[in-house]
Scaffold this motif. Structure first.
Motif, mmCIF file in Angstrom:
data_model
loop_
_atom_site.group_PDB
_atom_site.id
_atom_site.type_symbol
_atom_site.label_atom_id
_atom_site.label_comp_id
_atom_site.label_asym_id
_atom_site.label_seq_id
_atom_site.Cartn_x
_atom_site.Cartn_y
_atom_site.Cartn_z
ATOM 1 N N PRO A 138 0.560 -1.468 0.303
ATOM 2 C CA PRO A 138 -0.124 0.231 0.036
ATOM 3 C C PRO A 138 0.723 1.387 0.168
ATOM 4 O O PRO A 138 0.336 2.053 -0.935
ATOM 5 C CB PRO A 138 -0.957 -0.153 1.542
ATOM 6 N N ASP A 139 1.676 1.193 0.930
ATOM 7 C CA ASP A 139 2.413 2.415 0.713
ATOM 8 C C ASP A 139 3.386 2.875 -1.000
ATOM 9 O O ASP A 139 3.012 4.491 -1.318
ATOM 10 C CB ASP A 139 4.028 2.101 1.401
ATOM 11 N N ARG A 140 3.678 2.138 -1.798
ATOM 12 C CA ARG A 140 4.247 2.279 -2.935
ATOM 13 C C ARG A 140 2.423 2.975 -3.705
ATOM 14 O O ARG A 140 2.923 3.693 -4.349
ATOM 15 C CB ARG A 140 4.595 1.111 -3.796
ATOM 16 N N SER A 141 1.538 2.052 -3.428
ATOM 17 C CA SER A 141 0.333 2.736 -4.548
ATOM 18 C C SER A 141 0.262 3.848 -3.271
ATOM 19 O O SER A 141 -0.311 5.301 -4.357
ATOM 20 C CB SER A 141 -0.926 1.812 -4.095
ATOM 21 N N PHE A 142 0.125 4.115 -2.822
ATOM 22 C CA PHE A 142 0.123 5.810 -1.659
ATOM 23 C C PHE A 142 0.768 6.971 -2.519
ATOM 24 O O PHE A 142 0.618 7.952 -2.500
ATOM 25 C CB PHE A 142 0.074 5.568 -0.052
ATOM 26 N N GLY A 143 1.774 6.279 -2.600
ATOM 27 C CA GLY A 143 3.482 7.210 -3.028
ATOM 28 C C GLY A 143 3.036 7.947 -4.498
ATOM 29 O O GLY A 143 2.992 8.355 -4.862
ATOM 30 N N MET A 144 2.137 7.106 -5.919
ATOM 31 C CA MET A 144 1.704 6.618 -7.006
ATOM 32 C C MET A 144 0.519 7.932 -6.301
ATOM 33 O O MET A 144 0.216 9.091 -7.414
ATOM 34 C CB MET A 144 1.327 5.923 -7.353
ATOM 35 N N LEU A 145 -0.316 7.775 -5.509
ATOM 36 C CA LEU A 145 -1.514 9.055 -5.391
ATOM 37 C C LEU A 145 -1.033 10.123 -5.388
ATOM 38 O O LEU A 145 -1.430 11.560 -6.300
ATOM 39 C CB LEU A 145 -1.900 8.520 -3.933
ATOM 40 N N LEU A 146 0.463 10.355 -4.565
ATOM 41 C CA LEU A 146 0.551 11.464 -4.737
ATOM 42 C C LEU A 146 1.022 12.347 -5.458
ATOM 43 O O LEU A 146 1.200 13.356 -5.750
ATOM 44 C CB LEU A 146 1.672 11.936 -2.916
ATOM 45 N N ILE A 147 1.629 11.101 -6.150
ATOM 46 C CA ILE A 147 2.794 11.465 -7.531
ATOM 47 C C ILE A 147 1.933 12.614 -8.160
ATOM 48 O O ILE A 147 1.991 13.303 -8.524
ATOM 49 C CB ILE A 147 3.735 10.611 -8.202
ATOM 50 N N VAL A 148 0.389 11.660 -8.497
ATOM 51 C CA VAL A 148 -0.713 11.971 -9.003
ATOM 52 C C VAL A 148 -1.490 13.388 -8.867
ATOM 53 O O VAL A 148 -1.580 14.598 -9.312
ATOM 54 C CB VAL A 148 -1.725 11.142 -9.712
#
Length: 405
Positions: A138-148
């Motif tokens: 999940p941490d990686r997906s939350f990271g992509m969330l912040l990138i977007v």
């Protein structure tokens, strides 16, 4: 990578792949994208509709308080609704509410409309958080969330304040409508994301419905303090720059570029994940955040104003994925992730609300001091759950690595 071996009419992104992370980021951003353009929204209401600084802050906080209510409701609904049709319904409602908001000029009516909009969007974000919690990391997906969020938020902050004098405040709501429409088109290409059978912090009884209450609560409050501190300052950052005689065009350009640079913080989380645990990056990032916030006191220098925005933007994008990922580790259905979304939105709403009460005609130093205090409280709250999670994951990895006990 796309998985075409499904029974739907659409190709579905591999659930833990890069494309899926992007799609989930859009889904989770759509309900709360106005937060990423919050400075433009507050400034646009002041300049475009003649709202007072306090009234504009109340509109912004009402939007996010509504989101907190919606996120809280999603905690209980996740186990009873299929996420895909629920998300589609919420997106259609958001589009309709943004269309209505674009026609309103009275602050009281707009506050009510944005509260309803926020409730719908918060419910959608809660659903998105629960789906992200079902991914492998999940941490990686939350990271992509912040990138977007930071990438597109930077575009909004760079151009929207300049468009308000030309096209009116409506342009802010048109931007939100466009984002929701794009997200709606993405939903059919997302996977099923069934609940996880087991989590990193399952208790000794093996029940996935029970969690470690004390560290969970501390993690949730860490999210609250972090978001409140950052958004309370961010909501008035354009007005803060103006108080130091910086031009609106220069401020908006600075914020846009700073947001794009801040994407690096989220990208670092996406690449590194939890290779170094959560405690070390969280504690180090909090110290840097405090230093960046204090630099806003030197905003008479345009370069210092730019640097303060860059530093706090990077640390915001870097730290919040770890905080949300930490809360996501407490159950398999994603309900704790949705609950962290509730605390996140309460923080995002409370920051501008508190700042609106103290800003007066320009009391920005006090807003900065309050933001720093919030980060200190966040640091204290995050320490225990981050350390516990690191210890549990180290213990789980040890047998696989041939470590003798």
């Amino acid at each position: 990578m796309i998985d075409t071996g499904n029974k739907t009419r659409f190709p579905v992104a591999a659930p833990d792949g890069h494309i899926a992370s992007v799609l989930l980021a859009f889904l989770t951003t759509a309900g709360l994208f106005y937060v990423n353009i919050m400075p433009a929204l507050v400034s646009g209401l002041v300049e475009g509709l003649g709202f007072s600084k306090q009234a504009a802050g109340h509109v912004a906080s009402a939007n996010v308080y509504g989101a907190a209510l919606g996120a809280f409701g999603s905690v209980f609904a996740i186990k009873h609704f299929h996420w895909r049709p629920t998300a589609i319904t919420a997106l259609l409602m958001l589009i309709g509410l943004d269309i209505l908001s674009s026609t309103m000029t009275d602050s009281t009516i707009l506050i009510g409309a944005r509260f309803i909009h926020g409730s719908t969007g918060g419910f959608l974000v809660g659903i998105g958080f629960s789906v992200i919690a079902r991914t492998r990391v999940p941490d990686r997906s939350f990271g992509m969330l912040l990138i977007v969020q930071y990438g597109l938020g930077g575009v909004g902050l760079m151009f929207l304040p300049k468009l308000v004098p030309l096209y009116g405040t409506q342009v802010l709501f048109y931007a939100l409508i466009a984002f929701s429409l794009v997200t709606l088109l993405m939903v059919p290409f997302m996977g099923t994301y069934a609940p996880k059978p087991k989590t990193a912090l399952s208790n000794d009884s093996g029940s996935e419905d029970k969690v470690y209450l004390k560290p969970l609560l501390m993690g949730l409050f860490a999210v609250f303090f972090f978001q409140a501190a950052n958004m309370g300052l961010a909501a008035y950052v354009i007005e803060l720059g103006k108080s130091y005689s910086l031009a609106t065009s220069d401020i908006s350009t600075t914020l846009g570029i700073a947001n794009w640079i801040a994407v690096g913080g989220a990208a670092l989380v996406y690449v590194v994940g939890i290779k170094f645990g959560r405690l070390l990056p969280l504690m180090g990032g909090m110290v840097v955040t405090v230093l960046g916030m204090l630099m806003f006191k030197l905003s008479a220098s345009e370069s210092m104003f730019f640097l303060a925005n860059v530093i706090t933007g990077i640390t915001w994008a870097f730290l919040i994925p770890y905080l949300l990922g930490m809360c996501s580790a407490f159950d398999g259905h994603g309900r704790m992730a949705a609950l962290s979304g509730f605390f996140s939105k309460m923080g995002l709403a409370s920051g501008p609300f508190i700042a609106a009460q103290v800003v007066g005609e320009g009391n920005y130093d006090l807003i900065i001091n309050l933001a720093v205090s919030g980060i200190v409280l966040c640091t204290l709250a995050a320490f225990l759950p981050a350390r516990l999670l690191d210890e549990k994951e180290t213990a789980q990895k040890a047998p696989d690595q041939g470590v003798l006990e």
